[in-house]
Design a protein around this motif. Structure first.
Motif, mmCIF file in Angstrom:
data_model
loop_
_atom_site.group_PDB
_atom_site.id
_atom_site.type_symbol
_atom_site.label_atom_id
_atom_site.label_comp_id
_atom_site.label_asym_id
_atom_site.label_seq_id
_atom_site.Cartn_x
_atom_site.Cartn_y
_atom_site.Cartn_z
ATOM 1 N N SER B 36 0.726 -0.722 -0.212
ATOM 2 C CA SER B 36 0.007 -0.139 -0.161
ATOM 3 C C SER B 36 1.314 1.151 -0.166
ATOM 4 C CB SER B 36 -0.778 0.074 1.680
ATOM 5 O OG SER B 36 -0.279 -0.522 2.325
ATOM 6 N N TYR B 38 0.672 5.020 1.233
ATOM 7 C CA TYR B 38 0.314 6.938 1.327
ATOM 8 C C TYR B 38 1.095 8.140 1.393
ATOM 9 C CZ TYR B 38 -1.417 2.135 4.049
ATOM 10 O OH TYR B 38 -2.051 1.745 4.188
ATOM 11 N N GLN B 40 1.917 11.996 3.105
ATOM 12 C CA GLN B 40 1.069 12.807 3.805
ATOM 13 C C GLN B 40 1.826 14.286 3.304
ATOM 14 O OE1 GLN B 40 3.655 11.698 7.546
ATOM 15 N NE2 GLN B 40 2.184 12.001 8.214
ATOM 16 N N LYS B 44 0.144 16.924 8.541
ATOM 17 C CA LYS B 44 -0.927 16.158 7.957
ATOM 18 C C LYS B 44 -0.609 15.024 8.782
ATOM 19 C CE LYS B 44 -3.540 19.342 7.193
ATOM 20 N NZ LYS B 44 -4.745 20.404 8.291
ATOM 21 N N ALA B 45 -2.398 13.079 8.932
ATOM 22 C CA ALA B 45 -2.045 11.924 9.030
ATOM 23 C C ALA B 45 -2.291 11.922 7.266
ATOM 24 C CB ALA B 45 -3.543 12.240 9.554
ATOM 25 N N PRO B 46 -1.195 10.741 7.230
ATOM 26 C CA PRO B 46 -1.060 10.049 6.141
ATOM 27 C C PRO B 46 -2.541 10.204 6.089
ATOM 28 C CG PRO B 46 -0.099 9.426 7.621
ATOM 29 C CD PRO B 46 -0.648 9.636 8.648
ATOM 30 N N LEU B 48 -4.404 7.156 2.849
ATOM 31 C CA LEU B 48 -4.286 6.361 1.712
ATOM 32 C C LEU B 48 -4.255 6.456 -0.152
ATOM 33 C CD1 LEU B 48 -3.989 2.952 1.977
ATOM 34 C CD2 LEU B 48 -6.825 2.504 1.758
ATOM 35 N N TYR B 51 -3.698 0.567 -2.220
ATOM 36 C CA TYR B 51 -3.787 -1.293 -1.769
ATOM 37 C C TYR B 51 -3.658 -1.979 -2.852
ATOM 38 C CZ TYR B 51 -9.000 -1.513 -2.556
ATOM 39 O OH TYR B 51 -10.073 -1.107 -2.990
ATOM 40 N N TYR B 89 5.024 7.191 1.235
ATOM 41 C CA TYR B 89 5.740 5.631 2.031
ATOM 42 C C TYR B 89 5.211 4.926 1.910
ATOM 43 C CZ TYR B 89 7.090 8.721 5.514
ATOM 44 O OH TYR B 89 7.599 9.833 6.820
ATOM 45 N N SER B 91 3.917 0.456 2.312
ATOM 46 C CA SER B 91 4.137 -0.151 3.309
ATOM 47 C C SER B 91 3.405 -1.740 2.815
ATOM 48 C CB SER B 91 2.768 0.412 4.536
ATOM 49 O OG SER B 91 2.571 -0.972 5.466
ATOM 50 N N PHE B 102 7.296 0.027 7.482
ATOM 51 C CA PHE B 102 6.919 0.723 6.031
ATOM 52 C C PHE B 102 8.120 0.851 5.338
ATOM 53 C CE2 PHE B 102 2.992 3.272 7.201
ATOM 54 C CZ PHE B 102 2.241 2.485 7.746
#
Lengths: 128, 111
Positions: B36, B38, B40, B44-46, B48, B51, B89, B91, B102
């Motif tokens: 997957s 991401y 960012q 801020k939060a990552p 998606l 996937y 990133y 994962s 990650f």
């Protein structure tokens, strides 16, 4: 809509413990897992562990085994992450994320190992 | 479990395409289709973006695509836009006791 709302920032002394909460809404809590991911200042993402909201099974990152405990309260759709024996290198933003793996049974896990919704993050500062 | 290897930075001009690589081993990226990606933005939060190697969640632009060959996964951003400037990133599931790993992260700059 799916939301994960985390508790506020914490400042802790070395050796202390911290417990971060993550309240979920907008979906059936017990149909998914929750993973916790942390990010030290200026650094990358680190997966900490997973908990099934269905049956409470857990899987922790090897380096955190013995220091971390993840739990859920299905009555309030809330997940918790407790980290003990804090050190300065535990200073980070801690995120909860909805995990596509809902539960594991008999050595098999059901899901695709990705994180589709994230909380806003909780800054934990460890300093004397 | 070591982090997956990504280039530290990739840049491109608006409208161009760029590709970010994510190299692992046969115990993670090469062994499973559970990669997957991401995005960012600072502070801020990552989010998606991809996937299962190449699937896009609802709402993610089709300018983002993913693929895998051997132990290396890739994220391609086509028609680069200013809003794509962020950290990315990868994962992967891993057969080690640490279930997910990650990548080291890639900073994308739009020139």
């Amino acid at each position: 809509q799916v939301q994960l709302v985390q508790s506020g920032a914490e400042v802790k002394k070395p050796g202390a413990s911290v417990k971060v909460s993550c309240k979920a809404s907008g979906y059936t809590f017990t149909s998914y897992g929750i993973s916790w991911v942390r990010q030290a200042p200026g650094q990358g993402l680190e997966w900490m562990g997973w908990i099934s909201a269905y049956n409470g099974n857990t899987n922790y990152a090897q380096k955190l085994q013995g220091r971390v405990t993840m739990t859920t309260d299905t009555s309030t759709s809330t997940a918790y992450m407790e980290l003990r024996s804090l050190r300065s290198d535990d200073t980070a933003v801690y995120y909860c994320a909805r995990d596509s793996v809902g539960y594991c049974s008999g050595g098999s896990c059901y899901g695709e190992y990705y994180f589709d919704y994230w909380g806003q993050g909780t800054l934990v500062t460890v300093s004397s | 479990q070591s982090a997956l290897t990504q280039p530290a930075s990739v840049s491109g001009s608006p409208g161009q395409s760029i590709t970010i690589s994510c190299t692992g081993t046969s115990s993670d990226v090469g062994g499973y289709n559970y990669v997957s990606w991401y995005q960012q933005h600072p502070g801020k939060a990552p989010k998606l973006m991809i996937y299962e190697v190449s699937n896009r969640p609802s709402g993610v632009s089709n300018r983002f695509s993913g693929s895998k060959s051997g132990n290396t996964a890739s994220l391609t951003i086509s028609g680069l836009q200013a809003e794509d400037e962020a950290d990315y990133y990868c994962s992967s599931y891993t057969s080690s006791s640490t279930r997910n790993v990650f990548g080291t992260g890639t900073k994308v700059t739009v020139l």
